[in-house]
Enzyme design. Structure first.
Site, short mmCIF file in Angstrom:
data_model
loop_
_atom_site.label_atom_id
_atom_site.label_comp_id
_atom_site.label_asym_id
_atom_site.label_seq_id
_atom_site.Cartn_x
_atom_site.Cartn_y
_atom_site.Cartn_z
N ASN A 11 12.43 20.86 -21.57
CA ASN A 11 13.09 20.08 -20.55
C ASN A 11 11.96 19.11 -20.07
O ASN A 11 11.29 19.58 -19.43
CB ASN A 11 13.48 21.15 -19.39
CG ASN A 11 14.36 20.30 -18.35
OD1 ASN A 11 14.16 19.06 -18.44
ND2 ASN A 11 14.81 21.19 -17.41
N ARG A 94 16.90 19.49 -23.39
CA ARG A 94 17.90 19.08 -22.44
C ARG A 94 17.93 17.39 -22.42
O ARG A 94 16.87 17.09 -22.00
CB ARG A 94 17.48 19.73 -20.90
CG ARG A 94 18.33 19.27 -19.86
CD ARG A 94 17.79 19.57 -18.51
NE ARG A 94 18.51 19.08 -17.24
CZ ARG A 94 18.23 18.75 -16.09
NH1 ARG A 94 16.89 18.56 -15.85
NH2 ARG A 94 19.14 18.41 -15.31
N HIS A 183 24.67 19.05 -14.17
CA HIS A 183 24.35 20.72 -14.28
C HIS A 183 25.27 21.38 -15.25
O HIS A 183 25.63 22.66 -15.15
CB HIS A 183 24.62 21.12 -12.89
CG HIS A 183 23.45 20.79 -11.78
ND1 HIS A 183 24.06 20.51 -10.56
CD2 HIS A 183 22.16 20.53 -12.05
CE1 HIS A 183 22.86 20.06 -9.70
NE2 HIS A 183 21.86 19.94 -10.91
N ARG A 244 19.45 14.00 -1.38
CA ARG A 244 20.66 13.01 -1.93
C ARG A 244 21.84 13.33 -0.72
O ARG A 244 22.27 14.43 -0.24
CB ARG A 244 21.29 13.58 -3.10
CG ARG A 244 20.12 13.25 -4.16
CD ARG A 244 20.80 13.35 -5.64
NE ARG A 244 19.81 13.40 -6.72
CZ ARG A 244 19.78 14.16 -7.52
NH1 ARG A 244 20.62 15.43 -7.40
NH2 ARG A 244 18.93 14.22 -8.55
N GLU A 387 19.83 28.36 -17.59
CA GLU A 387 20.12 27.25 -18.12
C GLU A 387 19.41 26.92 -19.65
O GLU A 387 19.76 26.56 -20.58
CB GLU A 387 19.85 25.75 -17.40
CG GLU A 387 20.62 25.78 -16.28
CD GLU A 387 20.35 24.28 -15.38
OE1 GLU A 387 20.63 23.40 -15.58
OE2 GLU A 387 19.49 24.72 -14.44
#
Length: 407
Positions: A11, A94, A183, A244, A387
């Protein structure tokens, strides 16, 4: 000779690389690690060999991702797990944005690299780093399959009514403007694990997945397929997040430009890095926010209430989208660890068949678990996401299929 069974998952961020080496015979982890501050004199690599339990660190300048991955390869080699091992089947990467083009994990070739590069304008912070990781891994093991697993792929099953924005489709198509969602590997893994927790096949289960970390997103999963998700063209849309804003009237940006004199870059920074929980109360760590709430801090209370209000709106909206809901699953850092968030998000939704058992909710655990009372019509679950395992699983499945076709 037995087929190789190990997958290295990478990743690659703009200044970091997270990695895990897994053995897919039993999905066990052989090594895990993180390289931070790539490009700085204070670069740091922390590596753990799971089998021995030994953790080692390297400190010192790593000028680029190539140097970082070479350092990772050195650490793996020290444990007898080097990249030159014949037991390594593939490297899974990823990749944040796959657009409409990539709907499933894909073996990387020149065409794939070109398309990922073309998507940089809609993922300027992520896709360049993902590309760097792939190209560096190709240099280290040019003979090994490199597999891209896309955050957006799980959401490509959304119907056009959910994926389209209500703007001129000619303009939207020209500039690739639509809701992609993110996601995706987490939502795929958690929805499937939730079905397993209920003792059912994923095709039989409708799940609302709430991935609540510093970045946060919700998805409506119908029979194993995503039919709606909260993030959109970028990860800015949807839930209130750590930094955010989430959903916002687009005219706010015009107002900031015309009245506040902000440039587009300044507005972008405000909404992505200085908003959300951090913008509301100066903290984006839910543990700290809850501590302040308990001490009577009014600003922290307001931030928490706004966060929960938005979360409850999405639960209700996705209940309506699905029509029938079998489970609501909380995952990621906040979702897995904050009992107050789970309790507040579900409180008052009894008419929808949702409830949380206070005692079950207070119990901390590593595995999937139900926190709803046995009498609840809809299960409420905590399902830790994984993940890296999802990327490894998809990578290994694809490499096996490619091998079958070329055998």
């Amino acid at each position: 000779m037995t087929s190789p069974t190990r997958v290295l998952v990478l990743n690659s961020g703009s200044s970091s690389v997270k990695y895990q080496l897994l053995d897919m015979r039993d999905s066990s982890r052989l090594a895990v690690g993180l390289v931070e501050r790539i490009g700085e004199r204070t670069s740091r690599l922390k590596h753990t060999c799971v089998g021995s339990g030994e953790t080692r660190e390297q400190n010192g300048p790593m000028g680029d991702h190539g140097a970082a991955l070479k350092a990772v390869a050195e650490e793996l080699a020290k444990d007898g797990l080097g990249l030159d091992s014949p037991e390594l089947a593939a490297i899974g990467h990823r990749v944040v944005h796959g657009g409409e083009f990539f709907t499933e994990p894909t073996v990387v070739d020149d065409t794939v690299l070109i398309e990922i590069e073309r998507l940089i304008p809609v993922a300027p912070l992520h896709n360049p780093a993902n590309l760097t990781g792939i190209r560096t891994a190709q240099e280290l093991r040019p003979d090994l399959p490199q597999v891209a697993v896309f955050d957006t792929a799980f959401h490509t099953t959304m119907p056009e009514s959910a994926a389209r924005y209500a703007i001129d489709p000619r303009i939207a198509d020209r500039h690739r403007i639509r809701r992609y969602g993110f996601h995706g590997t987490s939502h795929a893994y958690v929805s499937r694990e939730t079905a397993r927790l209920l003792g059912k096949d994923p095709s039989e289960v409708n799940v609302i997945v709430l991935h609540l970390g510093n970045g946060a997103s919700a998805s409506a999963v119908e029979g194993g397929r995503c039919v709606d998700t909260s993030m959109g063209l970028t990860p800015l849309e949807g839930l209130v997040m750590g930094t955010r804003s989430g959903d916002l009237d687009p005219a706010v940006i015009f107002h900031l430009a015309r009245v506040g004199g902000m440039s587009m870059d300044e507005a972008d920074t405000l909404l992505n890095k200085r908003s959300g929980l951090f913008g509301l109360c100066g903290d984006n760590d839910m543990r700290e926010i809850r501590r302040r709430v308990e001490e009577g801090d009014a600003q922290a209370r307001l931030a928490f209430d706004i966060y929960i209000h938005r979360l409850r709106k999405y639960i209700g909206a996705y209940y309506a989208v699905l029509g029938r809901v079998d489970a609501v699953a909380f995952t990621a850092g906040v979702g897995e660890n904050s009992a107050p968030v789970r309790e507040a998000a579900i409180a008052g939704l009894e008419q929808l068949g949702l409830a949380v058992d206070a005692d079950l909710n207070a119990v901390r655990g590593d595995g999937p678990r139900l926190i709803s009372p046995p009498s609840a019509r809809v299960a409420v679950a905590v399902v830790p996401t994984d993940e890296e395992l999802e990327i490894a699983t998809q990578t290994y499945a694809l490499v096996g299929q490619e091998g079958d076709r070329t055998a």
